[in-house]
Design a protein around this motif. Sequence first.
Motif, PDB file in Angstrom:
ATOM      1  N   LEU A  16      43.411  81.763  25.752  1.00 26.84           N
ATOM      2  CA  LEU A  16      42.653  81.225  24.270  1.00 26.84           C
ATOM      3  C   LEU A  16      41.275  81.614  24.024  1.00 26.84           C
ATOM      4  O   LEU A  16      40.406  81.752  24.964  1.00 26.84           O
ATOM      5  CB  LEU A  16      42.956  79.718  24.219  1.00 26.84           C
ATOM      6  CG  LEU A  16      44.256  79.513  24.040  1.00 26.84           C
ATOM      7  CD1 LEU A  16      44.394  77.903  24.108  1.00 26.84           C
ATOM      8  CD2 LEU A  16      45.072  79.834  22.673  1.00 26.84           C
ATOM      9  N   GLY A  67      47.132  81.692  24.684  1.00 22.43           N
ATOM     10  CA  GLY A  67      47.926  81.801  23.378  1.00 22.43           C
ATOM     11  C   GLY A  67      49.097  82.483  23.477  1.00 22.43           C
ATOM     12  O   GLY A  67      49.118  83.592  24.398  1.00 22.43           O
ATOM     13  N   THR A  79      50.868  77.795  21.901  1.00 27.19           N
ATOM     14  CA  THR A  79      49.978  77.934  23.147  1.00 27.19           C
ATOM     15  C   THR A  79      50.901  77.548  24.283  1.00 27.19           C
ATOM     16  O   THR A  79      51.816  76.842  24.083  1.00 27.19           O
ATOM     17  CB  THR A  79      48.828  76.877  23.158  1.00 27.19           C
ATOM     18  OG1 THR A  79      49.263  75.574  22.744  1.00 27.19           O
ATOM     19  CG2 THR A  79      47.993  77.292  21.834  1.00 27.19           C
TER      20      THR A  79
END
Length: 175
Positions: A16, A67, A79
């Motif tokens: 992420l 992600g 996610t």
Amino acid sequence: MREVKPSDGIISLSPLRPDDVEAHLAGEDEQLVRWLNGGPGTREGIEAYFRHCREQWDTAGPLRAFGIRAGADEVLAGTIDLRFAGEELAPGQVNIAYGLYPSWRGRGLATRAVLLASQYAASEGAAEAVIQVEPENPASAAVAQRAGFTPGDPTHREHGTRFDWYLLDLQAPAR
């Protein structure tokens, strides 16, 4: 941090990043809040969590948050988090938690993400993957089963919530 980007040609996983905050907030719905997040996200809260995720990657901490990215343009579809340590985990176990944004559900992407995350966890030395699911969340249990996980013994948290466990031996030869 070394580049980590498992892919199966349909989806890819990558850590992420700060520019994912807006897409995450836009994709959050009642199901993600209930089953994964524990409460509605705020911009400040999501930014802080994503910074924490980056710090975990940078320091090789027990959390690896990816992600789930779909398509050639790698749109953030959800996610998936791996936790290599936790109160209920035995040494060698990794907990996998995942969620897709509403427009990406029902396409098999969560199963693909779990398979990729399991391969990554095995490459990092995990011996067994665990998915914990509340019995009222049959969609998540179905993902675990489609990914080859088998039911384990349920657990109860101190506040009484039951979690069904699904387990996958990461050291078994591939079929």
